[in-house]
Design an enzyme around this catalytic site. Structure first.
Site, PDB file in Angstrom:
ATOM      1  N   HIS A   1      12.986   3.175 -12.964  1.00 24.60           N
ATOM      2  CA  HIS A   1      12.730   3.221 -14.537  1.00 24.60           C
ATOM      3  C   HIS A   1      13.022   4.422 -15.132  1.00 24.60           C
ATOM      4  CE1 HIS A   1       9.915  -0.169 -12.594  1.00 24.60           C
ATOM      5  NE2 HIS A   1      10.282  -0.748 -13.464  1.00 24.60           N
TER       6      HIS A   1
ATOM      7  N   HIS B   1       0.974  -1.372  -0.113  1.00 25.01           N
ATOM      8  CA  HIS B   1      -0.120  -0.033   0.024  1.00 25.01           C
ATOM      9  C   HIS B   1       0.787   1.280  -0.090  1.00 25.01           C
ATOM     10  CE1 HIS B   1       0.961  -0.496   4.229  1.00 25.01           C
ATOM     11  NE2 HIS B   1       0.490   0.870   4.394  1.00 25.01           N
ATOM     12  N   ARG B   2       2.072   1.132   0.196  1.00 31.93           N
ATOM     13  CA  ARG B   2       2.657   2.455   0.298  1.00 31.93           C
ATOM     14  C   ARG B   2       3.699   2.540  -0.964  1.00 31.93           C
ATOM     15  NH1 ARG B   2       5.470   3.489   6.058  1.00 31.93           N
ATOM     16  NH2 ARG B   2       6.899   1.809   5.747  1.00 31.93           N
TER      17      ARG B   2
ATOM     18  N   TYR C   1      12.529 -11.848 -12.973  1.00 31.11           N
ATOM     19  CA  TYR C   1      11.134 -10.922 -12.824  1.00 31.11           C
ATOM     20  C   TYR C   1      10.034 -11.661 -13.569  1.00 31.11           C
ATOM     21  CZ  TYR C   1       8.181  -7.049 -11.918  1.00 31.11           C
ATOM     22  OH  TYR C   1       7.008  -6.312 -11.707  1.00 31.11           O
TER      23      TYR C   1
ATOM     24  N   VAL D   1       2.034   1.843  -6.931  1.00 29.19           N
ATOM     25  CA  VAL D   1       0.787   1.009  -7.331  1.00 29.19           C
ATOM     26  C   VAL D   1      -0.051   1.162  -6.351  1.00 29.19           C
ATOM     27  CG1 VAL D   1      -0.321  -0.878  -8.264  1.00 29.19           C
ATOM     28  CG2 VAL D   1       1.833  -0.258  -9.498  1.00 29.19           C
ATOM     29  N   GLY D   2       0.022   0.515  -5.042  1.00 38.78           N
ATOM     30  CA  GLY D   2      -0.597   0.200  -3.982  1.00 38.78           C
ATOM     31  C   GLY D   2      -1.266   1.542  -3.396  1.00 38.78           C
TER      32      GLY D   2
ATOM     33  N   LYS E   1       6.521 -13.435 -12.501  1.00 38.01           N
ATOM     34  CA  LYS E   1       5.158 -12.921 -12.509  1.00 38.01           C
ATOM     35  C   LYS E   1       4.518 -13.862 -13.442  1.00 38.01           C
ATOM     36  CE  LYS E   1       5.299  -9.035 -10.540  1.00 38.01           C
ATOM     37  NZ  LYS E   1       4.424  -8.545  -9.349  1.00 38.01           N
TER      38      LYS E   1
ATOM     39  N   ASN F   1       4.562  -0.211 -18.749  1.00 36.19           N
ATOM     40  CA  ASN F   1       5.576   0.743 -17.854  1.00 36.19           C
ATOM     41  C   ASN F   1       4.574   1.673 -17.212  1.00 36.19           C
ATOM     42  OD1 ASN F   1       7.453  -0.896 -19.408  1.00 36.19           O
ATOM     43  ND2 ASN F   1       8.672   0.612 -19.313  1.00 36.19           N
TER      44      ASN F   1
ATOM     45  N   SER G   1       3.200  -7.750 -15.120  1.00 38.70           N
ATOM     46  CA  SER G   1       3.958  -6.409 -15.779  1.00 38.70           C
ATOM     47  C   SER G   1       4.014  -7.125 -17.230  1.00 38.70           C
ATOM     48  CB  SER G   1       5.381  -6.467 -15.387  1.00 38.70           C
ATOM     49  OG  SER G   1       6.163  -5.828 -16.277  1.00 38.70           O
ATOM     50  N   SER G   2       4.143  -6.122 -18.125  1.00 37.07           N
ATOM     51  CA  SER G   2       4.218  -6.566 -19.696  1.00 37.07           C
ATOM     52  C   SER G   2       5.404  -7.202 -19.751  1.00 37.07           C
ATOM     53  CB  SER G   2       3.919  -5.147 -20.403  1.00 37.07           C
ATOM     54  OG  SER G   2       5.146  -4.369 -20.389  1.00 37.07           O
ATOM     55  N   CYS G   3       6.413  -7.152 -19.177  1.00 36.48           N
ATOM     56  CA  CYS G   3       7.685  -8.135 -19.430  1.00 36.48           C
ATOM     57  C   CYS G   3       7.418  -9.787 -19.348  1.00 36.48           C
ATOM     58  CB  CYS G   3       8.786  -7.580 -18.816  1.00 36.48           C
ATOM     59  SG  CYS G   3       8.564  -8.020 -16.812  1.00 36.48           S
TER      60      CYS G   3
ATOM     61  N   TRP H   1      20.557   6.160 -21.182  1.00 32.78           N
ATOM     62  CA  TRP H   1      21.164   4.811 -21.464  1.00 32.78           C
ATOM     63  C   TRP H   1      20.724   4.020 -22.787  1.00 32.78           C
ATOM     64  CZ3 TRP H   1      19.646   2.264 -16.099  1.00 32.78           C
ATOM     65  CH2 TRP H   1      20.334   2.779 -15.283  1.00 32.78           C
TER      66      TRP H   1
HETATM   67  O1  GFB Z   1      12.210   1.768 -17.692  1.00 34.52           O
HETATM   68  P1  GFB Z   1      13.035   0.794 -17.872  1.00 34.52           P
HETATM   69  O2  GFB Z   1      14.259   0.765 -16.949  1.00 34.52           O
HETATM   70  O3  GFB Z   1      12.780  -0.661 -17.926  1.00 34.52           O
HETATM   71  O4  GFB Z   1      14.239   1.223 -19.341  1.00 34.52           O
HETATM   72  P2  GFB Z   1      12.339  -1.687 -19.376  1.00 34.52           P
HETATM   73  C1  GFB Z   1      13.195   1.343 -20.551  1.00 34.52           C
HETATM   74  C2  GFB Z   1      14.451   1.611 -21.744  1.00 34.52           C
HETATM   75  O5  GFB Z   1      14.857   3.157 -21.287  1.00 34.52           O
HETATM   76  C3  GFB Z   1      15.660   0.825 -21.723  1.00 34.52           C
HETATM   77  C4  GFB Z   1      16.437   3.099 -21.426  1.00 34.52           C
HETATM   78  O6  GFB Z   1      15.810   0.839 -23.227  1.00 34.52           O
HETATM   79  C5  GFB Z   1      16.795   1.709 -21.035  1.00 34.52           C
HETATM   80  O7  GFB Z   1      18.160   1.279 -21.630  1.00 34.52           O
HETATM   81  N1  GFB Z   1      16.971   4.268 -20.476  1.00 34.52           N
HETATM   82  C6  GFB Z   1      17.788   5.395 -21.144  1.00 34.52           C
HETATM   83  C7  GFB Z   1      16.728   4.187 -19.240  1.00 34.52           C
HETATM   84  N2  GFB Z   1      17.842   6.009 -20.217  1.00 34.52           N
HETATM   85  C8  GFB Z   1      17.641   5.345 -18.912  1.00 34.52           C
HETATM   86  C9  GFB Z   1      17.787   5.602 -17.197  1.00 34.52           C
HETATM   87  O8  GFB Z   1      18.427   6.718 -17.199  1.00 34.52           O
HETATM   88  N3  GFB Z   1      17.387   4.716 -16.596  1.00 34.52           N
HETATM   89  C10 GFB Z   1      16.841   3.762 -16.958  1.00 34.52           C
HETATM   90  N4  GFB Z   1      16.159   3.061 -15.937  1.00 34.52           N
HETATM   91  N5  GFB Z   1      16.259   3.555 -18.175  1.00 34.52           N
HETATM   92  C11 GFB Z   1      11.683  -2.857 -17.064  1.00 34.52           C
HETATM   93  C12 GFB Z   1      11.960  -4.554 -16.797  1.00 34.52           C
HETATM   94  O9  GFB Z   1      12.118  -3.014 -18.356  1.00 34.52           O
HETATM   95  O10 GFB Z   1      10.329  -2.503 -16.991  1.00 34.52           O
HETATM   96  C13 GFB Z   1      10.957  -4.853 -15.649  1.00 34.52           C
HETATM   97  O11 GFB Z   1      13.140  -4.710 -16.186  1.00 34.52           O
HETATM   98  C14 GFB Z   1       9.594  -4.309 -15.658  1.00 34.52           C
HETATM   99  O12 GFB Z   1      10.920  -6.319 -15.747  1.00 34.52           O
HETATM  100  C15 GFB Z   1       9.499  -2.761 -16.040  1.00 34.52           C
HETATM  101  O13 GFB Z   1       8.582  -5.033 -16.701  1.00 34.52           O
HETATM  102  C16 GFB Z   1       8.365  -2.387 -16.303  1.00 34.52           C
HETATM  103  O14 GFB Z   1      10.998  -1.402 -19.694  1.00 34.52           O
HETATM  104  O15 GFB Z   1      13.463  -2.060 -20.229  1.00 34.52           O
END
Ligand code: GFB
Length: 317
Positions: free
Chosen positions: A180, A12-13, A137, A16-17, A141, A166, A108-110, A203
């Site tokens: 994320h 809940h904290r 992960y 999403v919750g 799921k 996402n 999750s959509s992954c 990235w």
């Molecule tokens: O959101 P994100 O970490 O998760 O990354 P995923 C999405 C895309 O953004 C990737 C790029 O192609 C990353 O390389 N990106 C660019 C960055 N700059 C950045 C940054 O500064 N930080 C981050 N984090 N990404 C996750 C899954 O996948 O999404 C989980 O690993 C889950 O399992 C979640 O499903 C919703 O969309 O790639």
């Protein structure tokens, strides 16, 4: 669901919750039972059983999970599979043993194959290999979805599974190593503008495409499905549109007013090339999202623009 029913929101904290709780409160629900992770460690089966026996919730939203962005998923691979399998298994089994009327499990959509046809429909589940960076992960799921289905089939439990795309919104994680992409870029652009930096680094190649849903929309969808959907399998929750990571960076750059350059760090992984959800099943069940990405980015910016981040924990100036 009746307004006086006892509702347990696991997690809940979290982002999403807490959003689900806001929606339920807005709709007149008041009888919540909650435990912080310090009060109840959801990995401990006996503790979870004792909690359910004592509290006997009527409805459960299973939003507790170990989550993170691409780097966290890829780094803490053991923790992501171990914690998530235990948390969801303990709750789903305790819900069955204690006569919970209905449970909603969030995935999750992954969970879909890395190269699933786009947009990805519910039928794509288990039709191909998963994306390597978040396989632990995703496997956890998928086990949760199959567990809800198995408990429905063997014991007649009304347990449903929903797969959000996402997410972003209030109570998001801004720790640059664990978050994320949307909160990470929001923080990077705000800090770069504040410090007068010449560049912001994203990235990967910037070419992967992602679909972003505001968590307030997700919460309304979960409430809607809790009331209006019962059945095995899963329901996608998304917006039906996506943008490239570079386009997302440009949108955030514009909102923050940063005037420097966007630089790519291609030593970091791209992850799945695209994961757009097919949301026809959700639409047929009578729900559609209402917050556009541009609106959502602006709201997040207004909420966090004065934040000074330390170790990922936001504290207001
Ligand atoms: O959101 P994100 O970490 O998760 O990354 P995923 C999405 C895309 O953004 C990737 C790029 O192609 C990353 O390389 N990106 C660019 C960055 N700059 C950045 C940054 O500064 N930080 C981050 N984090 N990404 C996750 C899954 O996948 O999404 C989980 O690993 C889950 O399992 C979640 O499903 C919703 O969309 O790639």
């Amino acid at each position: 669901m009746n307004k006086q029913d006892k509702i347990y929101i696991a997690g809940h904290r979290g982002m999403v919750g807490s959003a689900i709780r806001r929606v339920l409160e807005k709709n007149g629900f008041t009888n919540f039972v909650t435990r912080t992770s310090k009060e109840l460690d959801l990995v401990e089966q006996n503790d979870v059983r004792a909690f359910f026996e004592k509290e006997k919730p009527a409805y459960v939203f299973l939003a507790a999970a170990k989550v993170g962005g691409i780097l966290a998923n890829n780094t803490y691979r053991a923790e992501f599979i171990y914690n998530n399998i235990l948390i969801q298994s303990n709750i789903i089994d305790a819900a069955y043993r204690n006569g919970v009327k209905k449970l909603l499990f969030l995935g999750s959509s992954c969970i879909y194959p890395k190269l699933a046809p786009q947009p990805m429909s519910e039928e794509s589940l288990l039709t191909g290999l998963l994306e390597q960076t978040n396989e632990p992960y995703a496997i956890a799921k998928i086990a949760g979805i199959k567990m809800c289905d198995a408990y429905r089939s063997q014991y007649g439990c009304d347990f449903i599974s929903v797969m959000p795309t996402n997410l972003y919104g209030p109570n998001d994680n801004y720790d640059l190593k664990k978050s994320h992409v949307l909160p990470a870029l929001m923080r990077k652009f705000i800090e770069a503008k504040r410090n007068g930096d010449a560049t912001v680094t994203i990235w990967g190649t910037g070419s992967p495409k992602r679909e972003f849903l505001h968590v307030d929309d997700l919460a309304v969808a979960c409430f809607h499905l809790m009331k209006n959907f019962s059945g095995e399998g899963l329901v996608n929750i998304g917006t039906g549109t996506d943008v490239s990571i570079y386009e997302l960076a440009e949108k955030i750059k514009e909102v923050t007013g940063f005037e420097g350059e966007i630089v790519k760090d291609t030593s970091k992984p791209d992850g799945t090339p695209r994961k757009l959800l097919n949301i026809s099943k959700l639409k047929a069940l009578g729900w559609e999202p209402s917050i556009t990405l541009d609106e959502g980015i602006r709201t997040v910016y207004n909420n966090v623009k004065d934040t000074v981040w330390q170790d990922g924990n936001p504290s207001l100036v």
